[in-house]
Design an enzyme around this catalytic site. Structure first.
Site, short mmCIF file in Angstrom:
data_model
loop_
_atom_site.label_atom_id
_atom_site.label_comp_id
_atom_site.label_asym_id
_atom_site.label_seq_id
_atom_site.Cartn_x
_atom_site.Cartn_y
_atom_site.Cartn_z
N ARG A 46 0.86 -1.18 0.00
CA ARG A 46 0.00 0.00 0.00
C ARG A 46 0.90 1.23 0.00
NH1 ARG A 46 2.28 1.85 3.74
NH2 ARG A 46 0.74 3.48 3.75
N GLY A 47 0.27 2.40 -0.12
CA GLY A 47 1.06 3.61 -0.27
C GLY A 47 1.23 3.87 -1.77
N ALA A 48 0.96 5.10 -2.18
CA ALA A 48 0.85 5.41 -3.61
C ALA A 48 2.06 4.96 -4.46
CB ALA A 48 0.56 6.90 -3.78
N ARG A 101 -7.50 -0.31 -6.72
CA ARG A 101 -7.64 0.81 -5.78
C ARG A 101 -7.73 2.09 -6.61
NH1 ARG A 101 -4.18 1.13 -0.52
NH2 ARG A 101 -6.05 2.25 0.12
N GLN A 149 -2.05 2.68 9.88
CA GLN A 149 -0.75 2.67 9.18
C GLN A 149 0.31 3.47 9.94
OE1 GLN A 149 -3.72 3.28 7.79
NE2 GLN A 149 -3.79 2.76 5.62
N ASP A 186 -1.83 10.75 -2.29
CA ASP A 186 -2.20 9.69 -3.23
C ASP A 186 -2.49 10.27 -4.61
OD1 ASP A 186 -2.89 8.55 -0.43
OD2 ASP A 186 -2.65 6.86 -1.81
N ASN A 233 -5.22 12.56 0.30
CA ASN A 233 -4.36 11.71 1.13
C ASN A 233 -5.26 10.98 2.14
OD1 ASN A 233 -1.66 10.81 1.80
ND2 ASN A 233 -1.87 11.93 3.71
N LYS A 234 -4.65 10.16 2.94
CA LYS A 234 -5.38 9.31 3.90
C LYS A 234 -6.41 10.13 4.69
CE LYS A 234 -5.19 5.81 4.22
NZ LYS A 234 -6.15 4.91 3.53
O1 MRU Z 1 -4.47 3.33 2.11
P1 MRU Z 1 -2.98 3.50 2.04
O2 MRU Z 1 -2.25 2.93 3.21
O3 MRU Z 1 -2.44 3.03 0.71
O4 MRU Z 1 -2.80 5.08 2.09
C1 MRU Z 1 -1.52 5.63 2.06
C2 MRU Z 1 -1.49 7.09 2.17
O5 MRU Z 1 -2.50 7.75 2.28
C3 MRU Z 1 -0.16 7.72 2.04
O6 MRU Z 1 -0.07 8.87 2.83
C4 MRU Z 1 0.02 8.12 0.58
O7 MRU Z 1 -0.18 7.00 -0.23
C5 MRU Z 1 1.35 8.67 0.31
S1 MRU Z 1 2.56 7.40 0.38
C6 MRU Z 1 4.06 8.03 0.08
#
Ligand code: MRU
Length: 401
Positions: A54-56, A95, A237, A278, A288-289
């Site tokens: 996970r994470g962009a 996603r 996270q 993201d 973002n999250k």
């Molecule tokens: O749902 P996730 O864990 O994939 O969400 C991640 C985030 O929101 C991060 O802050 C974002 O992807 C930036 S990662 C460098």
């Protein structure tokens, strides 16, 4: 970055079998360190959707390697190119919010498309000529190279974000050094306190992280930093991943419940906020999250600078309005109803229910912070204002996109 003093990335080709991609299965952190093998397109769909990765930036890299594995899987198919097109659609559906996913898949797909033009059309009875088989093998090698390029670029972009963001932390540190009274009771009054949300660390990327890259750079240079880590409900996270990686690297940090940031800012305990993204529009709106927006509001109310670390692969140049145009993923309500944790008595990781049976729950995974609440965007090319003008100042080639 290192785990137990051993350098790791979050995704790599199996050293003995290049048909297999290996990842750190993040669902088990911080309690167990598990490496998973991904061998099929289906494995990649599950890994992205169920958040093994996970994470962009990492989602982008995983999607590119997913295309590589799909190419291996469909190499013998008489409909190779159609299968690759279908694989792209399937991976993109896993996603919706992080634009890195579509960016990486489209980049591989364009390569496949341009290669398709080189392939001779005549086929024998088996559906493909010998030449086509050979060419498909060459194309698979090129797709693998593209996945590797996307991954290496991500590492380089994170490293540069670290170098640019370091200057911001240095400036705050120097200002605090000048302000600190020699008789201060605070042993390290010049410590820079940084709040971050979710995990935009190396686990969300390939290495370094985006929001954490300036923090690691500052720490490694000896600048005293301390990180307030939002737990980041519902999947935690921050509590499980950001805390884990900061601890492994020896960066001082404190995990806080999600609603604590505003209080800390009111009491001067946060010098800056750095978060990841993201998807960022060409006008500087940031998805973002979930919960990021509330931190930005609190930061604006308290005069705390709010920065977003944005690799260019997270910028969607086609969008102008984050609130109306960015698709916000809604995940299963079970993530809100249940929580995972280590039962210290039995040593087992267990899932327990938080909510009453019968109470409905909603699970919006992301929110949008409008550009007006963002102090600056830290990109691999430098820091700019969160606006179209600011971004185009660094990415002039996108002026006509
Ligand atoms: O749902 P996730 O864990 O994939 O969400 C991640 C985030 O929101 C991060 O802050 C974002 O992807 C930036 S990662 C460098």
């Amino acid at each position: 970055m290192k785990i137990n003093n051993t350098p790791f990335r979050t995704i790599w080709l199996h050293p003995e079998d290049e048909h297999i991609v290996q990842i750190i299965d993040q669902r088990h952190l911080p309690h167990h360190f598990v490496i998973a093998d991904l061998r099929t397109l289906e494995d990649f769909e599950v890994a992205i959707r169920d958040m093994l990765v996970r994470g962009a930036p990492l989602i982008g890299s995983a999607a590119a390697y997913g295309m590589y594995v799909a190419a291996l899987q469909f190499a013998a198919s008489p409909n190779f190119y159609e299968k690759m097109g279908e694989s792209a659609v399937r991976l993109k559906a896993t996603r919706p919010t992080a634009v890195n996913l579509a960016y990486a898949v489209d980049r591989v797909l364009m390569l496949v498309g341009s290669l398709a033009g080189l392939v001779p059309t005549p086929r024998d009875g088996s559906g493909q000529s010998r030449t086509t088989q050979v060419e498909i093998a060459e194309q698979i090698a090129k797709i693998r190279q593209a996945a590797s390029d996307i991954t290496e670029e991500s590492v380089a972009h994170c490293r540069s974000i670290g170098e640019h963001g370091l200057k911001l932390i240095e400036a705050i540190h120097n200002r605090k050094l000048k302000q600190a009274l020699p008789s201060s009771v605070d042993r390290q009054p010049s410590t820079v306190n940084i709040l971050t949300h979710c995990n935009a660390g190396w686990l969300a990327c390939i290495d370094h992280g985006t929001a954490t890259a300036p923090i690691y750079a500052a720490h490694d240079q000896g600048i005293p930093v301390h990180v307030w880590v939002d737990e980041t409900r519902p999947r935690n996270q921050g509590a499980s991943l950001t805390a884990f990686e900061l601890k492994e690297h020896g960066v001082p940090h404190t995990v806080i419940a999600d609603n604590t940031g505003g209080h800390l800012m009111q009491h001067g305990l946060v010098d800056m906020v750095i978060v990841g993204t993201d998807r960022t529009t060409r006008t500087g709106d940031v998805a973002n999250k979930i919960g990021t927006y509330l931190k930005a509001l609190a930061a604006a109310d308290n005069g705390v600078p709010f920065y977003v670390a944005v690799p260019s692969s997270s910028i969607d140049w086609s969008l102008h309005n984050g609130l109306t145009d960015i698709p916000i993923e809604q995940r299963d309500a079970t993530e809100v109803h249940f929580i995972n944790g280590l039962d210290e008595k039995s040593g087992e990781v267990r899932e327990v229910r938080l909510t009453p049976q019968g109470s409905p729950a909603a699970n919006y995974a992301f929110d949008v912070t409008p550009a007006r609440l963002v102090t600056g965007l830290i990109t691999e090319r430098g820091i700019c204002e969160a606006s179209e003008q600011g971004l185009l100042g660094l990415f002039e080639e996108q002026s006509n996109s």
